[in-house]
Design a protein around this motif. Structure first.
Motif, PDB file in Angstrom:
ATOM      1  N   SER A 166     -19.967  17.146   5.849  1.00 18.92           N
ATOM      2  CA  SER A 166     -19.365  18.324   6.464  1.00 18.92           C
ATOM      3  C   SER A 166     -18.298  17.869   7.444  1.00 18.92           C
ATOM      4  O   SER A 166     -18.182  16.678   7.746  1.00 18.92           O
ATOM      5  CB  SER A 166     -20.425  19.183   7.158  1.00 18.92           C
ATOM      6  OG  SER A 166     -21.046  18.465   8.205  1.00 18.92           O
ATOM      7  N   ARG A 167     -17.537  18.828   7.944  1.00 18.96           N
ATOM      8  CA  ARG A 167     -16.484  18.507   8.899  1.00 18.96           C
ATOM      9  C   ARG A 167     -16.302  19.648   9.877  1.00 18.96           C
ATOM     10  O   ARG A 167     -16.561  20.805   9.552  1.00 18.96           O
ATOM     11  CB  ARG A 167     -15.181  18.202   8.156  1.00 18.96           C
ATOM     12  CG  ARG A 167     -14.599  19.378   7.397  1.00 18.96           C
ATOM     13  CD  ARG A 167     -13.437  18.924   6.502  1.00 18.96           C
ATOM     14  NE  ARG A 167     -12.341  18.359   7.293  1.00 18.96           N
ATOM     15  CZ  ARG A 167     -11.406  17.553   6.795  1.00 18.96           C
ATOM     16  NH1 ARG A 167     -11.443  17.207   5.510  1.00 18.96           N
ATOM     17  NH2 ARG A 167     -10.440  17.107   7.568  1.00 18.96           N
ATOM     18  N   ASP A 168     -15.832  19.290  11.065  1.00 18.15           N
ATOM     19  CA  ASP A 168     -15.481  20.260  12.090  1.00 18.15           C
ATOM     20  C   ASP A 168     -14.027  19.994  12.455  1.00 18.15           C
ATOM     21  O   ASP A 168     -13.736  19.083  13.238  1.00 18.15           O
ATOM     22  CB  ASP A 168     -16.401  20.112  13.304  1.00 18.15           C
ATOM     23  CG  ASP A 168     -16.156  21.175  14.353  1.00 18.15           C
ATOM     24  OD1 ASP A 168     -15.062  21.764  14.375  1.00 18.15           O
ATOM     25  OD2 ASP A 168     -17.051  21.408  15.161  1.00 18.15           O
ATOM     26  N   ASN A 169     -13.131  20.761  11.883  1.00 17.67           N
ATOM     27  CA  ASN A 169     -11.706  20.510  12.101  1.00 17.67           C
ATOM     28  C   ASN A 169     -11.294  20.806  13.536  1.00 17.67           C
ATOM     29  O   ASN A 169     -10.333  20.209  14.035  1.00 17.67           O
ATOM     30  CB  ASN A 169     -10.868  21.330  11.125  1.00 17.67           C
ATOM     31  CG  ASN A 169     -10.947  20.790   9.699  1.00 17.67           C
ATOM     32  OD1 ASN A 169     -11.382  19.656   9.472  1.00 17.67           O
ATOM     33  ND2 ASN A 169     -10.549  21.598   8.735  1.00 17.67           N
ATOM     34  N   ALA A 170     -11.994  21.680  14.217  1.00 16.00           N
ATOM     35  CA  ALA A 170     -11.669  21.973  15.619  1.00 16.00           C
ATOM     36  C   ALA A 170     -11.984  20.783  16.520  1.00 16.00           C
ATOM     37  O   ALA A 170     -11.362  20.614  17.573  1.00 16.00           O
ATOM     38  CB  ALA A 170     -12.426  23.199  16.086  1.00 16.00           C
ATOM     39  N   LYS A 171     -12.961  19.971  16.102  1.00 17.95           N
ATOM     40  CA  LYS A 171     -13.373  18.817  16.894  1.00 17.95           C
ATOM     41  C   LYS A 171     -12.944  17.492  16.268  1.00 17.95           C
ATOM     42  O   LYS A 171     -13.337  16.423  16.740  1.00 17.95           O
ATOM     43  CB  LYS A 171     -14.882  18.833  17.093  1.00 17.95           C
ATOM     44  CG  LYS A 171     -15.374  20.032  17.897  1.00 17.95           C
ATOM     45  CD  LYS A 171     -16.865  19.977  18.141  1.00 17.95           C
ATOM     46  CE  LYS A 171     -17.314  21.160  18.996  1.00 17.95           C
ATOM     47  NZ  LYS A 171     -18.782  21.138  19.248  1.00 17.95           N
ATOM     48  N   ASN A 172     -12.148  17.563  15.198  1.00 16.39           N
ATOM     49  CA  ASN A 172     -11.655  16.345  14.526  1.00 16.39           C
ATOM     50  C   ASN A 172     -12.796  15.384  14.193  1.00 16.39           C
ATOM     51  O   ASN A 172     -12.700  14.165  14.432  1.00 16.39           O
ATOM     52  CB  ASN A 172     -10.626  15.627  15.398  1.00 16.39           C
ATOM     53  CG  ASN A 172      -9.332  16.392  15.530  1.00 16.39           C
ATOM     54  OD1 ASN A 172      -9.110  17.380  14.830  1.00 16.39           O
ATOM     55  ND2 ASN A 172      -8.469  15.961  16.434  1.00 16.39           N
ATOM     56  N   THR A 173     -13.861  15.925  13.630  1.00 18.46           N
ATOM     57  CA  THR A 173     -15.049  15.117  13.376  1.00 18.46           C
ATOM     58  C   THR A 173     -15.586  15.349  11.967  1.00 18.46           C
ATOM     59  O   THR A 173     -15.660  16.490  11.507  1.00 18.46           O
ATOM     60  CB  THR A 173     -16.151  15.413  14.406  1.00 18.46           C
ATOM     61  OG1 THR A 173     -15.632  15.231  15.724  1.00 18.46           O
ATOM     62  CG2 THR A 173     -17.338  14.478  14.214  1.00 18.46           C
ATOM     63  N   LEU A 174     -15.956  14.243  11.341  1.00 16.42           N
ATOM     64  CA  LEU A 174     -16.583  14.245  10.023  1.00 16.42           C
ATOM     65  C   LEU A 174     -18.054  13.875  10.192  1.00 16.42           C
ATOM     66  O   LEU A 174     -18.392  13.071  11.065  1.00 16.42           O
ATOM     67  CB  LEU A 174     -15.895  13.221   9.121  1.00 16.42           C
ATOM     68  CG  LEU A 174     -16.444  12.999   7.724  1.00 16.42           C
ATOM     69  CD1 LEU A 174     -16.125  14.191   6.832  1.00 16.42           C
ATOM     70  CD2 LEU A 174     -15.867  11.713   7.128  1.00 16.42           C
ATOM     71  N   PHE A 175     -18.912  14.472   9.372  1.00 17.71           N
ATOM     72  CA  PHE A 175     -20.348  14.214   9.473  1.00 17.71           C
ATOM     73  C   PHE A 175     -20.932  13.811   8.124  1.00 17.71           C
ATOM     74  O   PHE A 175     -20.394  14.145   7.076  1.00 17.71           O
ATOM     75  CB  PHE A 175     -21.091  15.462   9.964  1.00 17.71           C
ATOM     76  CG  PHE A 175     -20.626  15.980  11.286  1.00 17.71           C
ATOM     77  CD1 PHE A 175     -19.765  17.063  11.363  1.00 17.71           C
ATOM     78  CD2 PHE A 175     -21.039  15.377  12.468  1.00 17.71           C
ATOM     79  CE1 PHE A 175     -19.334  17.553  12.582  1.00 17.71           C
ATOM     80  CE2 PHE A 175     -20.602  15.847  13.689  1.00 17.71           C
ATOM     81  CZ  PHE A 175     -19.752  16.941  13.751  1.00 17.71           C
ATOM     82  N   LEU A 176     -22.050  13.102   8.188  1.00 14.40           N
ATOM     83  CA  LEU A 176     -22.855  12.845   6.997  1.00 14.40           C
ATOM     84  C   LEU A 176     -24.318  12.977   7.407  1.00 14.40           C
ATOM     85  O   LEU A 176     -24.837  12.122   8.136  1.00 14.40           O
ATOM     86  CB  LEU A 176     -22.591  11.463   6.402  1.00 14.40           C
ATOM     87  CG  LEU A 176     -23.312  11.187   5.083  1.00 14.40           C
ATOM     88  CD1 LEU A 176     -22.745  12.076   3.972  1.00 14.40           C
ATOM     89  CD2 LEU A 176     -23.188   9.711   4.686  1.00 14.40           C
TER      90      LEU A 176
END
Length: 117
Positions: free
Chosen positions: A70-80
């Motif tokens: 997943s990703r949070d474009n507002a926080k410039n962060t990618l997750f696994l």
């Protein structure tokens, strides 16, 4: 460009971990991203990818149903999110920026995930 992974560690089989990748130096929301892992003595293995808006998220067969990207474009962060971890998931996990053809473009420094009892 900086890609900084975090969240790795030692976990027992069946456990869970959530990896994060903090991105900077480019327009994160305009870039596809991927996770790749490399186990000791083996070559890199693609794990999963995600398009710019998170609507396309392919997975390797080895992790399908257990891992979620997943990703949070507002926080410039990618997750696994990694659930039901197995010993064979032990590897260094890398966050990648990919180009429009889903080709690896830039790599993070990696985070170690060890699954062991």
């Amino acid at each position: 460009v900086q890609l900084v992974e975090s969240g790795g560690g030692l976990v027992q089989p069946g456990g869970s971990l959530r990896l994060s990748c903090a991105a900077s130096g480019f327009t994160f929301g305009a870039s596809g991203m991927s996770w790749v892992r490399q186990a000791p003595g083996k070559g890199p293995e693609w794990v999963s990818g995600i398009n710019t808006v998170g609507s396309t998220t392919p997975y390797a067969d080895s992790v399908k149903g257990r891992f979620t990207i997943s990703r949070d474009n507002a926080k410039n962060t990618l997750f696994l999110q990694m659930n039901s971890l197995k010993t064979e998931d032990t590897a260094v996990y890398y966050c990648l920026r990919i180009d429009p053809y889903w080709t690896p473009w830039e790599w993070g420094q990696g985070t170690q995930v060890t699954v062991s009892s």
